[in-house]
Design a protein around this motif. Structure first.
Motif, PDB file in Angstrom:
ATOM      1  N   SER A 154       3.376   3.745   7.954  1.00 51.07           N
ATOM      2  CA  SER A 154       3.813   2.670   8.860  1.00 51.07           C
ATOM      3  C   SER A 154       3.329   1.297   8.400  1.00 51.07           C
ATOM      4  N   TRP A 155       2.218   1.230   7.648  1.00 53.34           N
ATOM      5  CA  TRP A 155       1.803  -0.085   7.127  1.00 53.34           C
ATOM      6  C   TRP A 155       2.857  -0.600   6.151  1.00 53.34           C
ATOM      7  N   ASN A 189       5.963  -1.745   7.967  1.00 55.49           N
ATOM      8  CA  ASN A 189       5.760  -3.030   8.647  1.00 55.49           C
ATOM      9  C   ASN A 189       5.570  -4.207   7.698  1.00 55.49           C
TER      10      ASN A 189
END
Ligand SMILES: *[C@@H]1O[C@H](CO)[C@@H](O)[C@H](O)[C@H]1NC(C)=O
Ligand SMILES: *[C@@H]1O[C@H](CO)[C@@H](O)[C@H](O)[C@H]1NC(C)=O
Length: 278
Positions: free
Chosen positions: A261-262, A265
């Motif tokens: 998810s980093w 994003n």
């Protein structure tokens, strides 16, 4: 009643056993091996025992990067850039736990967590006129020298691991770590969520490539990145494991979610693709 008190004391001891005191790196200032703000780096060491006494697991904390002077000035006053407000003790759990039921493989190894405070995955080394210290590579070496003195020089098995920016550190420094440990030892590296890819954002530009160029330039990291990559590629590209793992000689185990998810994003949909946060 006595039994109850004894029970509570035992519970307390059990919890406290998981808490590991911090150690400030010795001679940090003399070696120029300091955090972004000039404070001494910190690590936590829980000694091995029994048949694990000559086995060493070094784990490196993550925490992103800073890519220019303004962003590093912001981080200088945070836990990512200074040891001033770092916790006195850390709770060792998971791969660092001392309990065999939670950590059957490594519970009796010497286990170390190195706190992150340089903001360039321990690769920087440059003097600046600003009140910032870009000294990650010196921190890595100085902490390793101290651990070697504390017994890692007798290691039979040794692992360099890390998470996120620390996972990238364990890739970038894998062969350097191998070179510091006796040749007779078995040495491996583990990167947990540290495989950052050079993907284009939803707008087609590679924002993360520009970002890493900034990190490498600001921290003077080029000379500390694998020569096999920097001799061919722009230095910023040598922060991407895809351009360096083929050349790494030491066994490397990579754990990374396909839906990190980093990276979703920040690489695919970076904040600047939605400036109004709509
Ligand atoms: C330490 O971590 C373990 C596992 O996550 C947890 O069960 C325990 O409560 C924690 N102890 C403290 C003092 O935070
Ligand atoms: C990514 O963004 C989502 C949505 O804003 C958020 O829930 C998640 O925590 C973010 N992940 C990371 C690693 O920052």
């Amino acid at each position: 009643m006595m039994l109850r008190i004894l029970f509570h004391v035992l519970i307390l001891l059990r919890i406290e056993a998981a808490l590991v005191d911090r150690t400030f790196l010795q001679n940090a200032k003399a070696k120029g091996a300091v955090c972004l703000d000039g404070s001494p780096p910190v690590y936590h060491l829980d000694r091995g025992s029994g048949i694990g006494i000559n086995n060493w697991l070094v784990h490196i904390e993550g925490g992103g990067w800073c890519n220019n002077v303004p962003s590093c000035l912001v981080r200088k006053n945070s836990k990512q850039g200074s040891s001033k407000d770092m916790a006195k003790q850390l709770n060792f759990s998971g791969i660092l736990s001392s309990e065999s039921q939670f950590n059957p493989d490594f519970h009796n190894w010497n286990r170390i967590k190195i706190r992150y405070c340089d903001c360039a995955s321990f690769t920087g080394d440059v003097e600046t006129a600003t009140k910032l210290y870009f000294r990650g590579a010196r921190i890595f070496l100085a902490v390793m020298e101290e651990l070697l003195e504390k017994g890692m020089k007798n290691a039979e098995n040794a692992i360099l691991s890390g998470c996120s920016a620390g996972g990238l550190t364990s890739i970038l420094h894998c062969d350097n770590y191998r070179a510091l440990i006796p040749e007779s030892a078995k040495v491996k590296c583990i990167s947990d969520a540290g495989y950052f890819i050079n993907a284009k954002s939803i707008f087609g530009a590679s924002y993360v490539e520009d970002f890493y160029n900034g990190v490498v330039t600001t921290h003077g990291a080029t000379k500390n990145l694998p020569l096999s990559c920097t001799s061919k590629e722009k230095p910023g590209l040598c922060f991407f494991p895809q351009n360096i793992v083929q050349q790494i000689q030491t066994p490397l185990f990579i754990i990374n979610s396909a839906y990190d998810s980093w990276q979703i994003n920040n690489t695919l949909v970076p904040p600047l693709s939605d400036p109004n946060n709509t």
